[in-house]
Design an enzyme around this catalytic site. Structure first.
Site, mmCIF file in Angstrom:
data_model
loop_
_atom_site.group_PDB
_atom_site.id
_atom_site.type_symbol
_atom_site.label_atom_id
_atom_site.label_comp_id
_atom_site.label_asym_id
_atom_site.label_seq_id
_atom_site.Cartn_x
_atom_site.Cartn_y
_atom_site.Cartn_z
ATOM 1 N N GLY A 199 -1.225 -3.690 -6.785
ATOM 2 C CA GLY A 199 -2.214 -2.725 -7.224
ATOM 3 C C GLY A 199 -1.840 -2.169 -8.586
ATOM 4 O O GLY A 199 -0.666 -2.203 -8.984
ATOM 5 N N HIS A 241 -1.887 4.644 -2.240
ATOM 6 C CA HIS A 241 -0.931 4.628 -3.349
ATOM 7 C C HIS A 241 -1.666 4.645 -4.693
ATOM 8 O O HIS A 241 -1.338 5.436 -5.587
ATOM 9 C CB HIS A 241 -0.043 3.381 -3.233
ATOM 10 C CG HIS A 241 0.935 3.207 -4.332
ATOM 11 N ND1 HIS A 241 2.303 3.244 -4.140
ATOM 12 C CD2 HIS A 241 0.764 2.995 -5.671
ATOM 13 C CE1 HIS A 241 2.910 3.077 -5.304
ATOM 14 N NE2 HIS A 241 2.002 2.911 -6.250
ATOM 15 N N GLU A 242 -2.686 3.779 -4.825
ATOM 16 C CA GLU A 242 -3.406 3.688 -6.104
ATOM 17 C C GLU A 242 -4.255 4.937 -6.345
ATOM 18 O O GLU A 242 -4.330 5.445 -7.463
ATOM 19 C CB GLU A 242 -4.279 2.428 -6.150
ATOM 20 C CG GLU A 242 -3.513 1.111 -6.012
ATOM 21 C CD GLU A 242 -2.303 1.013 -6.913
ATOM 22 O OE1 GLU A 242 -2.334 1.526 -8.052
ATOM 23 O OE2 GLU A 242 -1.291 0.421 -6.485
ATOM 24 N N GLN A 256 -1.825 3.938 -15.186
ATOM 25 C CA GLN A 256 -0.606 3.159 -15.403
ATOM 26 C C GLN A 256 -0.658 2.318 -16.674
ATOM 27 O O GLN A 256 0.369 1.839 -17.141
ATOM 28 C CB GLN A 256 -0.328 2.243 -14.208
ATOM 29 C CG GLN A 256 0.035 2.994 -12.932
ATOM 30 C CD GLN A 256 0.339 2.036 -11.808
ATOM 31 O OE1 GLN A 256 -0.558 1.591 -11.107
ATOM 32 N NE2 GLN A 256 1.595 1.669 -11.659
ATOM 33 N N HIS A 315 -2.352 7.713 -7.872
ATOM 34 C CA HIS A 315 -2.140 7.620 -9.324
ATOM 35 C C HIS A 315 -3.237 8.370 -10.094
ATOM 36 O O HIS A 315 -2.989 8.889 -11.185
ATOM 37 C CB HIS A 315 -2.138 6.162 -9.783
ATOM 38 C CG HIS A 315 -0.824 5.469 -9.612
ATOM 39 N ND1 HIS A 315 0.326 5.873 -10.252
ATOM 40 C CD2 HIS A 315 -0.463 4.379 -8.884
ATOM 41 C CE1 HIS A 315 1.330 5.072 -9.925
ATOM 42 N NE2 HIS A 315 0.881 4.149 -9.093
ATOM 43 N N CYS A 360 6.305 0.325 -7.001
ATOM 44 C CA CYS A 360 5.288 0.726 -7.970
ATOM 45 C C CYS A 360 5.659 0.102 -9.312
ATOM 46 O O CYS A 360 6.824 0.165 -9.718
ATOM 47 C CB CYS A 360 5.260 2.250 -8.077
ATOM 48 S SG CYS A 360 4.056 2.864 -9.268
ATOM 49 N N LEU A 361 4.661 -0.461 -9.984
ATOM 50 C CA LEU A 361 4.954 -1.101 -11.278
ATOM 51 C C LEU A 361 5.418 -0.077 -12.313
ATOM 52 O O LEU A 361 6.021 -0.453 -13.315
ATOM 53 C CB LEU A 361 3.715 -1.854 -11.779
ATOM 54 C CG LEU A 361 3.307 -3.063 -10.924
ATOM 55 C CD1 LEU A 361 2.002 -3.659 -11.439
ATOM 56 C CD2 LEU A 361 4.406 -4.118 -10.893
#
Ligand code: NI
Length: 175
Positions: A47, A143-144, A52, A147, A101-102
């Site tokens: 994701g 999670h997304e 991000q 953000h 997480c990226l």
């Protein structure tokens, strides 16, 4: 198409409350989504949210890869986009799963999330998308969506003994 630079934890864009997307089908949004998908796939993520990639707008892309999820048998889902999402819990059940997480490269943690959520939003054509999600699908949506509200997964943790580097955790836990 372009691979975008991913903001890492500590960058203030990741703490902002993102703004609604005024026109989901606009050419610049289509380009952004296309670049975000390319960036997510290149980085091997499941994701990626617009903040991000330094764009403080309420949209994210995600996928459920084969063999992901706590029980490893969540059905895979192709890459999708959710614009101006609303995510709400269904029931009180909580699931604790390993998350990465990226924006927090190399690390992973066990994070509690609602086991089932209801989601709604629009796609690039402005068409309403909605449904209920469980397993890894529910996790990635929460999670997304976090953000978009400036929340990173460490802010959701309650057991910091389950936070570490991927290589170390892989040696001592079944991830
Ligand atoms: Ni993330």
């Amino acid at each position: 198409m372009a691979i975008l630079k991913i903001a890492r934890m500590g960058h203030p864009v990741l703490l902002q409350h993102a703004a609604p997307v005024p026109e989901p089908g606009a050419p610049e949004i289509r380009r952004l989504v296309s670049d975000m998908i390319e960036t997510m796939v290149d980085a091997g993520g499941a994701g990626l949210a617009a903040p991000q990639v330094h764009v403080s707008l309420r949209l994210f892309v995600f996928r459920v890869p084969e063999g992901r999820g706590e029980n490893r048998n969540d059905p895979p889902r192709p890459t999708a986009v959710l614009i101006n999402p609303v995510i709400e819990p269904v029931g009180d059940a909580v699931a604790v799963s390993w998350e990465g997480c990226l924006s927090i490269p190399g690390l992973r943690a066990a994070v509690p999330r609602h086991a089932t959520v209801r989601y709604a939003g629009v796609d690039l054509d402005g068409t309403t998308v909605q449904g209920e999600a469980t397993g890894f699908h529910a996790l990635v949506l929460q999670h997304e969506n976090d953000h978009l509200d400036g929340i990173l997964y460490p802010m959701r943790m309650n057991d910091f003994s389950l936070f570490g580097f991927n290589e170390e955790l892989a040696r001592y836990h079944s991830l």
